[in-house]
Scaffold this motif. Sequence first.
Motif, PDB file in Angstrom:
ATOM      1  N   THR A   1       0.975  -1.221  -0.010  1.00 55.53           N
ATOM      2  CA  THR A   1      -0.001   0.050  -0.039  1.00 55.53           C
ATOM      3  C   THR A   1       0.865   1.312  -0.071  1.00 55.53           C
ATOM      4  O   THR A   1       0.427   2.493  -0.480  1.00 55.53           O
ATOM      5  N   ARG A   2       2.031   1.227   0.359  1.00 60.71           N
ATOM      6  CA  ARG A   2       2.826   2.399   0.576  1.00 60.71           C
ATOM      7  C   ARG A   2       3.607   2.524  -0.713  1.00 60.71           C
ATOM      8  O   ARG A   2       4.227   3.462  -1.193  1.00 60.71           O
ATOM      9  N   GLU A   3       3.417   1.720  -1.864  1.00 57.68           N
ATOM     10  CA  GLU A   3       4.095   1.956  -3.288  1.00 57.68           C
ATOM     11  C   GLU A   3       3.365   2.497  -4.234  1.00 57.68           C
ATOM     12  O   GLU A   3       2.182   3.087  -4.008  1.00 57.68           O
ATOM     13  N   ARG A   4       4.265   3.493  -4.876  1.00 57.22           N
ATOM     14  CA  ARG A   4       3.629   4.294  -6.084  1.00 57.22           C
ATOM     15  C   ARG A   4       2.839   3.556  -7.069  1.00 57.22           C
ATOM     16  O   ARG A   4       1.640   4.217  -7.652  1.00 57.22           O
ATOM     17  N   ALA A   5       3.301   2.339  -7.370  1.00 59.87           N
ATOM     18  CA  ALA A   5       2.421   1.457  -8.446  1.00 59.87           C
ATOM     19  C   ALA A   5       1.966   0.100  -7.709  1.00 59.87           C
ATOM     20  O   ALA A   5       2.700  -0.366  -7.059  1.00 59.87           O
ATOM     21  N   SER A   6       0.888  -0.211  -8.104  1.00 60.36           N
ATOM     22  CA  SER A   6       0.396  -1.357  -7.412  1.00 60.36           C
ATOM     23  C   SER A   6      -0.762  -2.017  -8.366  1.00 60.36           C
ATOM     24  O   SER A   6      -1.031  -1.314  -9.411  1.00 60.36           O
ATOM     25  N   THR A   7      -0.686  -3.466  -8.366  1.00 62.06           N
ATOM     26  CA  THR A   7      -1.795  -4.026  -9.254  1.00 62.06           C
ATOM     27  C   THR A   7      -3.281  -3.793  -8.813  1.00 62.06           C
ATOM     28  O   THR A   7      -3.469  -4.076  -7.564  1.00 62.06           O
ATOM     29  N   VAL A   8      -4.169  -3.176  -9.594  1.00 57.37           N
ATOM     30  CA  VAL A   8      -5.428  -3.053  -9.225  1.00 57.37           C
ATOM     31  C   VAL A   8      -6.126  -4.093  -9.445  1.00 57.37           C
ATOM     32  O   VAL A   8      -7.065  -4.733  -8.845  1.00 57.37           O
ATOM     33  N   ASP A   9      -5.953  -4.659 -10.631  1.00 63.82           N
ATOM     34  CA  ASP A   9      -7.024  -5.762 -11.173  1.00 63.82           C
ATOM     35  C   ASP A   9      -6.281  -6.466 -12.415  1.00 63.82           C
ATOM     36  O   ASP A   9      -5.592  -5.955 -12.903  1.00 63.82           O
ATOM     37  N   ILE A  10      -6.550  -7.795 -12.191  1.00 65.34           N
ATOM     38  CA  ILE A  10      -5.955  -8.610 -13.642  1.00 65.34           C
ATOM     39  C   ILE A  10      -7.020  -8.879 -14.433  1.00 65.34           C
ATOM     40  O   ILE A  10      -7.790 -10.031 -13.922  1.00 65.34           O
ATOM     41  N   ILE A  11      -6.959  -8.527 -15.781  1.00 67.28           N
ATOM     42  CA  ILE A  11      -8.206  -9.042 -16.487  1.00 67.28           C
ATOM     43  C   ILE A  11      -7.704  -9.897 -17.556  1.00 67.28           C
ATOM     44  O   ILE A  11      -6.690  -9.405 -18.546  1.00 67.28           O
ATOM     45  N   GLU A  12      -8.426 -11.108 -17.603  1.00 66.96           N
ATOM     46  CA  GLU A  12      -7.801 -12.042 -18.479  1.00 66.96           C
ATOM     47  C   GLU A  12      -8.313 -11.379 -20.097  1.00 66.96           C
ATOM     48  O   GLU A  12      -9.600 -11.179 -20.001  1.00 66.96           O
ATOM     49  N   GLN A  13      -7.508 -11.699 -21.114  1.00 64.17           N
ATOM     50  CA  GLN A  13      -8.012 -10.985 -22.256  1.00 64.17           C
ATOM     51  C   GLN A  13      -8.871 -12.080 -23.002  1.00 64.17           C
ATOM     52  O   GLN A  13      -8.729 -13.549 -22.596  1.00 64.17           O
ATOM     53  N   ASP A  14      -9.872 -11.989 -23.585  1.00 63.24           N
ATOM     54  CA  ASP A  14     -10.728 -12.660 -24.348  1.00 63.24           C
ATOM     55  C   ASP A  14      -9.805 -13.569 -25.334  1.00 63.24           C
ATOM     56  O   ASP A  14      -9.287 -12.943 -26.368  1.00 63.24           O
ATOM     57  N   GLY A  15      -9.440 -14.717 -24.930  1.00 65.42           N
ATOM     58  CA  GLY A  15      -8.207 -15.392 -25.906  1.00 65.42           C
ATOM     59  C   GLY A  15      -9.067 -16.253 -26.969  1.00 65.42           C
ATOM     60  O   GLY A  15      -8.399 -16.856 -27.607  1.00 65.42           O
ATOM     61  N   GLU A  16     -10.495 -16.223 -27.061  1.00 67.90           N
ATOM     62  CA  GLU A  16     -10.794 -17.281 -27.839  1.00 67.90           C
ATOM     63  C   GLU A  16     -10.384 -17.244 -29.401  1.00 67.90           C
ATOM     64  O   GLU A  16     -10.217 -18.248 -29.909  1.00 67.90           O
ATOM     65  N   THR A  17     -10.307 -15.957 -29.821  1.00 69.00           N
ATOM     66  CA  THR A  17     -10.051 -15.869 -31.301  1.00 69.00           C
ATOM     67  C   THR A  17      -8.436 -15.110 -31.300  1.00 69.00           C
ATOM     68  O   THR A  17      -7.862 -15.146 -32.613  1.00 69.00           O
ATOM     69  N   ARG A  18      -8.005 -14.563 -30.507  1.00 68.76           N
ATOM     70  CA  ARG A  18      -6.863 -13.821 -30.144  1.00 68.76           C
ATOM     71  C   ARG A  18      -5.532 -14.536 -29.694  1.00 68.76           C
ATOM     72  O   ARG A  18      -4.499 -13.898 -29.700  1.00 68.76           O
ATOM     73  N   ASP A  19      -5.624 -15.830 -29.327  1.00 68.96           N
ATOM     74  CA  ASP A  19      -4.462 -16.331 -28.819  1.00 68.96           C
ATOM     75  C   ASP A  19      -3.808 -17.109 -29.898  1.00 68.96           C
ATOM     76  O   ASP A  19      -4.133 -18.194 -30.346  1.00 68.96           O
ATOM     77  N   VAL A  20      -2.619 -16.439 -30.549  1.00 68.20           N
ATOM     78  CA  VAL A  20      -2.060 -16.952 -31.713  1.00 68.20           C
ATOM     79  C   VAL A  20      -0.970 -18.177 -31.627  1.00 68.20           C
ATOM     80  O   VAL A  20      -0.470 -18.743 -32.438  1.00 68.20           O
ATOM     81  N   ARG A  21      -0.632 -18.350 -30.121  1.00 60.60           N
ATOM     82  CA  ARG A  21       0.502 -19.071 -29.870  1.00 60.60           C
ATOM     83  C   ARG A  21      -0.108 -20.854 -30.227  1.00 60.60           C
ATOM     84  O   ARG A  21       0.919 -21.435 -30.609  1.00 60.60           O
ATOM     85  N   ASP A  22      -1.216 -21.115 -30.350  1.00 60.33           N
ATOM     86  CA  ASP A  22      -1.408 -22.370 -30.385  1.00 60.33           C
ATOM     87  C   ASP A  22      -2.327 -22.727 -31.693  1.00 60.33           C
ATOM     88  O   ASP A  22      -2.897 -23.804 -31.858  1.00 60.33           O
ATOM     89  N   ALA A  23      -2.388 -21.780 -32.463  1.00 66.31           N
ATOM     90  CA  ALA A  23      -2.986 -21.905 -33.700  1.00 66.31           C
ATOM     91  C   ALA A  23      -2.483 -23.157 -34.677  1.00 66.31           C
ATOM     92  O   ALA A  23      -0.999 -22.853 -34.852  1.00 66.31           O
ATOM     93  N   GLU A  24      -3.020 -23.544 -35.576  1.00 64.00           N
ATOM     94  CA  GLU A  24      -2.542 -24.842 -36.283  1.00 64.00           C
ATOM     95  C   GLU A  24      -2.104 -23.993 -37.539  1.00 64.00           C
ATOM     96  O   GLU A  24      -1.361 -24.300 -38.519  1.00 64.00           O
ATOM     97  N   ILE A  25      -3.184 -23.000 -37.905  1.00 64.15           N
ATOM     98  CA  ILE A  25      -2.931 -22.227 -39.349  1.00 64.15           C
ATOM     99  C   ILE A  25      -2.963 -20.579 -38.874  1.00 64.15           C
ATOM    100  O   ILE A  25      -3.969 -20.244 -38.158  1.00 64.15           O
ATOM    101  N   LEU A  26      -1.875 -19.858 -39.182  1.00 61.00           N
ATOM    102  CA  LEU A  26      -2.075 -18.599 -38.936  1.00 61.00           C
ATOM    103  C   LEU A  26      -1.947 -17.708 -40.281  1.00 61.00           C
ATOM    104  O   LEU A  26      -1.208 -17.901 -41.246  1.00 61.00           O
ATOM    105  N   VAL A  27      -2.797 -16.752 -40.422  1.00 55.51           N
ATOM    106  CA  VAL A  27      -2.561 -15.946 -41.767  1.00 55.51           C
ATOM    107  C   VAL A  27      -1.961 -14.502 -41.054  1.00 55.51           C
ATOM    108  O   VAL A  27      -2.591 -13.635 -40.113  1.00 55.51           O
TER     109      VAL A  27
END
Length: 339
Positions: A196-222
């Motif tokens: 609480t004494r730090e200038r920067a702190s993590t307020v929230d962690i929001i998972e990105q909607d990964g359904e169409t956008r996680d390119v790491r496991d794609a079999e085909i990439l355009v």
Amino acid sequence: MQPNAKLEDYSGVWVVVERSESEIDPVVLELLGKAWDLAKKRNTSVTAVILGKHADQESKKLGIHGADNILGVHCPDVQDYEQEFYTRVLTELVHERKPEIILIGATPQGRDYAPRLSKRLNTGLTADCTGLDIEETTGNLLQECPTYGGNIMAIIQTVSSRPQMATVARGVFKPKIRTKASKVKVEKITYCFDATRERASTVDIIEQDGETRDVRDAEILVAGGRGMESSENFGLLEELAREIGGKVAGTRSACDLGWIEKNCQVGQTGHVVKPRLYIACGISGAIQHTIGMQDSEHIIAINKDPEARIFSIADTCIVADVLEFIPAFINAIKRFRNS
Ligand SMILES: Cc1cc2nc3c(=O)[nH]c(=O)nc-3n(C[C@H](O)[C@H](O)[C@H](O)COP(=O)(O)OP(=O)(O)OC[C@H]3O[C@@H](n4cnc5c(N)ncnc54)[C@H](O)[C@@H]3O)c2cc1C
């Protein structure tokens, strides 16, 4: 490096563990495999440093992948990633225990605290390494990194200070598995830190909607580059990807121009991908990009410049204007499907 310390005071290879709510980030296991190789050459050990309360729970997995020791630092008041907590704890631990090498994932988290840590330790950091080796006699870490616009693969060394710090993206190294079970030593420390004494702190962690956008496991990439000319034209890539069951990715230029999300960037400072098919559209083939996709099973490149560098690694080379070729390609696929 601490004043009055000598290079030979430092020994051992550390890997800093990154963990989501449920599991260890894959880059950690990849780095442990590399750390294991480096430690063998220096006749030393690998320590996985885990900030949080999961040291016991993860010890088996970390051990199987190359850790000899686990150092768990738990702070009851810190639940999630806190930049200052990581920086301060690691600075103190390094001063006290003097590791020779520290490997960190080039994840958003790693990229956040690694430069701060290197500054406080007064040592060098090589970001986004594409290869690592060690000079056995001196212990100098040989950190491979493309430089000068990708025209040179530099081997960077931190010759006059310790520890030597490097970040590496996911997918650059392959994880290794120990066949012979060895006993992993777990040490736990409790650290008091008032976030609480730090200038920067993590307020929230929001998972990105990964359904169409996680390119790491794609079999085909355009994937699209600057040659796509606009964000509207990226719609063509979306359509092509839909037709062939793939996902859309981009070069750093395309991401910087806002044509596609940053999370879809392929390359040295993006994701390393190995799909079955990679279609590179309007991409020049800079080394910082190809490092991230060159191991794809089959590469099709479409570029209007017959001399484009991407053609040197492509399996199928198409010299054409992407804005004419892709609509024709989509129509051909549709016709073929309906015939
Ligand atoms: C430290 C560092 C890290 C980097 N990390 C990354 C990274 O992770 N990923 C990454 O991608 N880059 C990265 N880069 C940037 C990289 O060096 C290149 O600048 C970038 O990859 C080029 O993107 P591009 O191919 O989209 O654009 P350009 O290099 O501008 O190429 C555009 C291509 O499109 C072709 N073209 C133009 N119009 C058409 C058309 N109508 N039809 C067909 N072809 C056309 C052109 O002939 C050209 O070959 C990094 C750079 C640095 C310094």
